[in-house]
Each structure stands twice: as C-alpha cells, then as structure tokens.
Design an enzyme around this catalytic site. Sequence first.
Site, PDB file in Angstrom:
ATOM      1  N   ASN A  10       0.830  -1.206   0.000  1.00 49.35           N
ATOM      2  CA  ASN A  10       0.000   0.000   0.000  1.00 49.35           C
ATOM      3  C   ASN A  10       0.865   1.256   0.000  1.00 49.35           C
ATOM      4  OD1 ASN A  10      -0.391   1.906   2.544  1.00 49.35           O
ATOM      5  ND2 ASN A  10       0.138  -0.132   3.351  1.00 49.35           N
ATOM      6  N   PHE A  65      -1.458   8.320   4.668  1.00 53.70           N
ATOM      7  CA  PHE A  65      -2.178   9.016   5.745  1.00 53.70           C
ATOM      8  C   PHE A  65      -3.474   9.662   5.233  1.00 53.70           C
ATOM      9  CE2 PHE A  65       1.712   9.992   8.717  1.00 53.70           C
ATOM     10  CZ  PHE A  65       1.805   8.637   8.996  1.00 53.70           C
ATOM     11  N   SER A 104       5.912   5.433   8.540  1.00 46.23           N
ATOM     12  CA  SER A 104       5.218   5.084   7.303  1.00 46.23           C
ATOM     13  C   SER A 104       6.086   5.489   6.114  1.00 46.23           C
ATOM     14  CB  SER A 104       3.868   5.797   7.222  1.00 46.23           C
ATOM     15  OG  SER A 104       3.308   5.653   5.917  1.00 46.23           O
ATOM     16  N   ASN A 126       4.967   6.097   3.157  1.00 46.84           N
ATOM     17  CA  ASN A 126       4.091   6.619   2.106  1.00 46.84           C
ATOM     18  C   ASN A 126       3.871   8.128   2.137  1.00 46.84           C
ATOM     19  OD1 ASN A 126       3.729   3.965   1.146  1.00 46.84           O
ATOM     20  ND2 ASN A 126       2.198   3.601   2.742  1.00 46.84           N
ATOM     21  N   THR A 127       4.510   8.801   3.086  1.00 43.44           N
ATOM     22  CA  THR A 127       4.549  10.264   3.098  1.00 43.44           C
ATOM     23  C   THR A 127       6.000  10.676   2.906  1.00 43.44           C
ATOM     24  OG1 THR A 127       2.629  10.496   4.565  1.00 43.44           O
ATOM     25  CG2 THR A 127       4.166  12.341   4.484  1.00 43.44           C
ATOM     26  N   LYS A 145       6.370   4.013  16.746  1.00 40.03           N
ATOM     27  CA  LYS A 145       6.306   2.943  15.753  1.00 40.03           C
ATOM     28  C   LYS A 145       7.556   2.985  14.882  1.00 40.03           C
ATOM     29  CE  LYS A 145       2.984   0.527  12.893  1.00 40.03           C
ATOM     30  NZ  LYS A 145       1.574   0.484  12.471  1.00 40.03           N
ATOM     31  N   ASN A 179       6.695  -1.398  10.995  1.00 38.13           N
ATOM     32  CA  ASN A 179       5.742  -0.906  10.016  1.00 38.13           C
ATOM     33  C   ASN A 179       5.918  -1.734   8.732  1.00 38.13           C
ATOM     34  OD1 ASN A 179       3.957   0.912   8.598  1.00 38.13           O
ATOM     35  ND2 ASN A 179       4.572   2.517  10.027  1.00 38.13           N
TER      36      ASN A 179
END
Length: 382
Positions: free
Chosen positions: A126, A130, A194, A196-197, A232, A261
Amino acid sequence: MYKEVVRPGLDFLDAHGILDSEDAHNLVKRGLHAAEAHPLTLALLERFFADQGKRFAHPCLRVCVGGLELENPVMIGAGWDKEGRCVRALWQVGAAAITVGTVPEFSQPGNPKKRQFILAPGVALNRLGFNSPGMGVIDHNLKKYQGSGIPTGVSLGVNKEVVETHPKKAPEAYAAVTEYLYHHAAYFEIDVSSPNTPKLRQLQSKGPLTDIVQAVNQTMDRLGRRIPLGIKVAPDLTLGAVDDVMETAISNQVPLLIVGNTTTSEEIKARYGERWRHEAGGLSGDDEEFRRMSTVMIAHIHRQAGQRLDIIGVGGIKDGWTAMEKIMAGAKAVQIVTGLRGEGLSLPGRINSKLAEWVGMSRGKETINDFVGINAKNLPEP
C-alpha cells in the site's frame, strides 16, 4: 470458508479491476459499522466471527504493556480502522484494543489511487499516505465509544505539507492531535515510520524524534497525566538507527516501541514479480522475510533494553504460531492489520484460543507473560 471462498473471490474481483483491495476493505468497514447499530447485529457478528461463537477471554492471557492493561495480547494495528468507525465491532470479535488512524491534524486525501495492491494471498502493498478526515472527524466518531471500556488507541500523524515544507513544525502538529484526542485515547502511538509520506521517515532521526516525543509528553503533562505512549519503528532501519530510537524512548520516558511498520525492501517486493520491485509503497502481510525482519528487531530491542521498554510486535502475523513467535522474541503484545485481510475477522479469536491452549499445555508457565523473550537470545541481529 473465508480462505476457501471469500478471499479468492475478493482477489478475483481485484485482479479484474471490478473491486480493488481498498474499496473491498472500505466495504467491510461499512458493514462492521452498520453491525454496531444494534445489539442483535453485534451478537450475530460475535456468533459468526468470534472464536467458537463467543468472544474469547482467559485470565492467562492478561498482559500489561507500557502501562496499558489488556485482557489479551492481540490488538488491531493502525491503518485498519483509520476513521474510528468500527471499534466496538473489532473488539466484539476478540481484539483487546483497537488503534485508530493514523490521524493527522487536518483532513487529507492521501496519495492518488490505485494505491493498495494484493501481491499474493495474504500479502499486500500500500501507499495510502495518511488518508484521513482529520482529527475533528475522528473526535466525532470516537464519541460513541466513550464509557465503553474498550481500550482505544490513537496513532498520531502529521500532514504531508508539514513534512515537505515545514518539518520543524512537526512536533507542534503531533502535539495538536495529542491534545485534541487525548480524552478518547487509552494510549498513543507516534507514527514516523510510514514509507508513504515523503520525508516522514527522516523524523525517526534522533533530533527530530526527540522534539516530537517531548512535545507529545509536555502536552499530556499539561492535560493532567501521561497515558501509555509508543513509537512505531520501521523494519528497514539500520541497527544504529534502531539503537538511537531506543535511546530516545528511554531518555524521554516513552515506555513502548511498536515494531514494525511496512517494508520498502525492493528484494522482498520483487519476490512477487519484477514489476513490483520499484513500485512505491510498503509491503506487509504473510511474507516470511518480512515477518523475520520485525521478529529479529524485536529480539534485538528486548536484549538491549530489557525491562526499560515494552514491545508490541507487528508484521506478518497470521495465526497463533506467528503471534507466539513475536512474543517469544520479546513482544508483550501483538498487532494485526493485513492478517485480517488474509485470514478473516476470526483471526483475533483464533490467535487467543491457540495462545491459551499453549499456556495450558506448558509445564512451569502459568500465563502468556512467561513466554515473553524466551527465544530472544537465539535470534540473530537485524
């Protein structure tokens, strides 16, 4: 039945562009939210998805992780219920706690679709980024659970614009979400891992992370008391970077690390076809190498930190054994996310049932806590 009929059907629809993985996930969440509307539908949910038709609870499974008291060690991790709309339903099928979010201060759409892919049964990639309605909507959604007694956590995030253009304002942004949702939270998780940012993982560095942790702690102090707080951690961190995170947590009285993560490893992605090697996003789920990454990191942290830090294990958990593997490496509790897509909503109850069975069969061990870290010394360094 889920793995034989439902999951293959969802995979078929996804592969043929009829219903992609993210849309299917949202459909399930809407169903769970609808089930919360009446005691009868909640009872039916428990009947069909909880272990043997009844929410499983056993005294031998009680744990305390980072000061958070839980009736069993199985939690729902951040990313599954981003909006906080099916907390009770997830608790009803056997989870001890539900982590809502990740929640940034303001609403944002996330990355362009299509942004969630099923690479193999139980394995996902994925790059959601966010996507969230923001802390105001989350506050509204969580009001219905006040007084429920369900341990509800909030994963603290930050808006993309802050990270990209004003990273020094990140501590202020994390603190703002902390203050706004403090009255709902049984615990907080700081998500700086994460993939993805853009540039978010740079906040895992010692200086920026210390500033964020101190801003969150100071906010809680001002509001009355500190509730359990965790950081995390990405499974892709170098050993030195992991040690820096540990030092930051211990020196700032953060009792928890959530390990880990999703992974950006190109080699792991390429196991599912060369087309995925350079695909943006993080991989999670039932991949042996991904599961090993978080397990050996858990063992390293447990060996180094001992009783100074509690660990929640995340990554590739799909059954009782893969949960116990994390616990024996040093985790006091585990979180599942992608496993629910791979194994179905009965997963929390089945894990708890198997853990209790193993405790009952083990000589000299009375609770699940007796298994924590017993295999840590036998695992290699990350």
